[in-house]
Design a protein around this motif. Sequence first.
Motif, mmCIF file in Angstrom:
data_model
loop_
_atom_site.group_PDB
_atom_site.id
_atom_site.type_symbol
_atom_site.label_atom_id
_atom_site.label_comp_id
_atom_site.label_asym_id
_atom_site.label_seq_id
_atom_site.Cartn_x
_atom_site.Cartn_y
_atom_site.Cartn_z
ATOM 1 N N ALA A 116 3.338 9.290 -10.370
ATOM 2 C CA ALA A 116 2.487 9.264 -11.711
ATOM 3 C C ALA A 116 1.852 10.788 -11.673
ATOM 4 N N ARG A 117 1.260 11.260 -10.753
ATOM 5 C CA ARG A 117 0.470 12.428 -10.722
ATOM 6 C C ARG A 117 1.519 13.471 -11.085
ATOM 7 N N GLU A 118 2.678 13.739 -10.372
ATOM 8 C CA GLU A 118 3.631 14.534 -10.435
ATOM 9 C C GLU A 118 4.268 14.515 -12.076
ATOM 10 N N THR A 119 4.333 13.527 -12.609
ATOM 11 C CA THR A 119 5.006 13.348 -13.804
ATOM 12 C C THR A 119 3.998 13.742 -14.839
ATOM 13 N N GLU A 120 2.743 13.421 -14.613
ATOM 14 C CA GLU A 120 1.493 13.890 -15.607
ATOM 15 C C GLU A 120 1.622 15.610 -15.526
ATOM 16 N N GLU A 124 0.786 -1.060 0.062
ATOM 17 C CA GLU A 124 0.077 -0.165 0.078
ATOM 18 C C GLU A 124 0.828 1.489 -0.119
ATOM 19 N N ARG A 125 1.932 1.027 0.923
ATOM 20 C CA ARG A 125 3.043 2.655 0.722
ATOM 21 C C ARG A 125 3.552 2.466 -0.653
ATOM 22 N N LEU A 126 3.817 1.530 -1.246
ATOM 23 C CA LEU A 126 4.240 1.620 -2.700
ATOM 24 C C LEU A 126 3.233 2.053 -3.792
ATOM 25 N N VAL A 127 2.174 1.613 -3.402
ATOM 26 C CA VAL A 127 0.900 2.225 -4.336
ATOM 27 C C VAL A 127 0.733 3.693 -3.968
ATOM 28 N N THR A 128 0.990 4.206 -2.732
ATOM 29 C CA THR A 128 0.881 5.695 -2.647
ATOM 30 C C THR A 128 2.115 6.441 -3.308
ATOM 31 N N LEU A 129 3.276 5.950 -3.104
ATOM 32 C CA LEU A 129 4.566 6.339 -3.749
ATOM 33 C C LEU A 129 4.304 6.483 -5.353
ATOM 34 N N ALA A 130 3.959 5.579 -5.723
ATOM 35 C CA ALA A 130 3.937 5.263 -7.382
ATOM 36 C C ALA A 130 2.888 6.215 -7.961
ATOM 37 N N ALA A 184 4.455 16.719 -17.562
ATOM 38 C CA ALA A 184 4.190 16.578 -19.049
ATOM 39 C C ALA A 184 3.215 17.678 -19.491
ATOM 40 N N VAL A 185 2.016 18.140 -18.511
ATOM 41 C CA VAL A 185 1.377 19.427 -19.273
ATOM 42 C C VAL A 185 2.312 20.703 -19.313
ATOM 43 N N LEU A 186 3.231 20.683 -18.388
ATOM 44 C CA LEU A 186 3.960 22.039 -18.243
ATOM 45 C C LEU A 186 5.142 21.874 -19.347
ATOM 46 N N GLY A 187 5.316 20.705 -19.857
ATOM 47 C CA GLY A 187 6.170 20.506 -21.142
ATOM 48 C C GLY A 187 7.868 20.015 -20.477
ATOM 49 N N SER A 188 7.854 19.799 -19.068
ATOM 50 C CA SER A 188 9.073 19.413 -18.719
ATOM 51 C C SER A 188 9.471 17.826 -18.522
ATOM 52 N N ALA A 189 8.333 17.068 -18.850
ATOM 53 C CA ALA A 189 8.218 15.574 -19.196
ATOM 54 C C ALA A 189 7.632 15.127 -20.301
ATOM 55 N N HIS A 243 17.924 18.639 2.687
ATOM 56 C CA HIS A 243 18.669 19.885 2.595
ATOM 57 C C HIS A 243 18.681 20.473 1.055
ATOM 58 N N GLY A 244 17.886 20.313 0.351
ATOM 59 C CA GLY A 244 17.609 20.710 -1.232
ATOM 60 C C GLY A 244 18.634 20.088 -2.084
ATOM 61 N N ALA A 245 19.341 19.184 -1.784
ATOM 62 C CA ALA A 245 20.526 18.578 -2.628
ATOM 63 C C ALA A 245 19.726 17.836 -4.029
ATOM 64 N N LEU A 246 18.543 17.114 -3.647
ATOM 65 C CA LEU A 246 18.011 16.284 -4.509
ATOM 66 C C LEU A 246 16.292 16.655 -4.712
ATOM 67 N N PRO A 247 15.783 16.192 -5.745
ATOM 68 C CA PRO A 247 14.337 16.691 -5.673
ATOM 69 C C PRO A 247 13.624 15.549 -5.165
ATOM 70 N N PRO A 248 12.181 15.878 -4.198
ATOM 71 C CA PRO A 248 11.528 14.893 -3.597
ATOM 72 C C PRO A 248 11.384 13.379 -4.492
ATOM 73 N N SER A 249 11.368 13.527 -5.659
ATOM 74 C CA SER A 249 11.186 12.496 -6.486
ATOM 75 C C SER A 249 12.316 11.374 -6.276
ATOM 76 N N ALA A 250 13.572 11.738 -6.130
ATOM 77 C CA ALA A 250 14.509 11.029 -5.839
ATOM 78 C C ALA A 250 14.187 10.210 -4.610
ATOM 79 N N ALA A 251 14.145 10.830 -3.517
ATOM 80 C CA ALA A 251 13.662 10.108 -2.292
ATOM 81 C C ALA A 251 12.343 9.022 -2.610
ATOM 82 N N ARG A 252 11.320 9.410 -3.245
ATOM 83 C CA ARG A 252 10.447 8.411 -3.485
ATOM 84 C C ARG A 252 11.106 7.294 -4.237
ATOM 85 N N GLY A 253 11.745 7.336 -5.098
ATOM 86 C CA GLY A 253 12.441 6.451 -5.878
ATOM 87 C C GLY A 253 13.333 5.268 -5.084
#
Length: 509
Positions: free
Chosen positions: A229-233, A219-225, A236-241, A446-456
């Motif tokens: 998905a929402r962030e990547t979408e 369930e935690r994996l589902v939440t992270l995934a 994609a709308v903004l053109g950065s993915a 500390h701002g050295a990585l984006p939040p997506s990196a921690a989720r991965g």
Amino acid sequence: MRAGSTLNRRRVRPASRALARTLGLSLPLWLAACAFAPSSDAPKMPAPAHYGAQAQPEQTVSAQGTSQRFDVGAAPVAAWWKAYRSDALNALVDEGLRNSPSLAAADKNLLAAREQLKAQIGASLFPSIDLGGQATRQRNLGVPTFGPPTALYNVFVGQVQARYAFDLFGAARYADTALAAQVDQQARQFDAARQALAANIVTGAIAASALHAQIVATERLVTLAETDARETERRAVLGSASRSDALLARQNAESIAGSLPAMRAQWSSTRHALAVLLGRTPDQAPDDLAFDTLAVPASVPVVVPSTLLASRPDIQAADLALKGAAAEVGAATAQLFPSLSLTASMGKGGFNWTTVMSNAGSLWSVGAAITQPLFHGGALLAQRRSAKAAYDAAVEQYKQTVLTAFKNVADTLSSLEQDNAALAHADAASQAALGVFRDADARVRHGALPPSAARGREQQYLNAHLSTLRAAGSRLSDTALLFYAMGVPPAEPQTASESPAGANVAPSP
């Protein structure tokens, strides 16, 4: 009435002499009756130096801080589930052994079999005595012209009748021995059912607990995934993915979410089955045990092969089936020889109560009968050949049961050894993934990585953690199966022959 009594008296002395001659002639044959049955001893089986193709090590590799030791030569453990040091698990096993309908039914069937054994022994080894009474009113028709007139009269008879069949060649005692072996076999099967119930409860509780922990991690994996998905979408709308990146992220989230229904269904099915084992309805399934509170037993007994023959209920049952089959051969052989029975009766009778109560109404008879089978269409010989074939099959079945038990122990030992190795690697990978996730999480803060990196990194850790949960559950379950494979302590089973009804039923010279 008295004329009949006089005739019986004249026959008493010749009958007594015939009985004495019969007993004298049959005594040597009776002494030879012990050879009617084949040997009831179990065949000799090889005693392997170790169970598996390779000798098991003294202990397993260390996994999660525990290295399990194989205690070779130790005796089986009775309440082995207490080695998990979980009061909740102990309570579940105690409840199941106390309330299981299937175990209660097996217990009642065993009680019925023991009473049936008592009935057969009493009917075959002791005389039967019956008390009977009869009162009738009769009307006899006379023959017109020549016969007497029609007569009405009463008849009153009261008698005590006794009958005893001499078991000259052990037919009855062989039959009693065969039935006693069947009852003892049923007792061993009850012991096996009791141990199997305890093992099923333990493995069921472990499986439900492990599945619940895996569901929480998934369930935690589902939440992270889903968050990815929402962030990547949005990106994609903004053109950065790219659109492909968004679709791949959505595919990953849906795939992980799709694994949950089957896992939840398996978890529910396991809990329902556990509830039934406890004698409950499925809606009263017990709460899951806390998986991290289950302590894996550090030492497990490994009974030596020679001792396993006496500790495994299935091997004991096969041995008793062999003994019963040997007795059946003896019973079928004894049926070919003469049988002798005595009958006696004593009572009062007459046409009126005055005669019945006087000496004139005394009735008695004594008789002896001997029967030698001559021709039964080959039935008796066919029955003996059938019993002999069943005995040969029981010998082979015993051998197969022993070999299967050896294989069961070898497989369980190997599985437990590999479970510890797999858990050691899975736990090491999980700990490494956890360290990577913590480092990434600290850098994100500390701002050295984006939040997506921690989720991965957290997803990588959770996947490794799922492998650890599965390996730990397998080790706990296979440990229970190894305890079960070792059988029961020798003093625990109770046999039908320990009761008065089962004692001394085997033919003796």
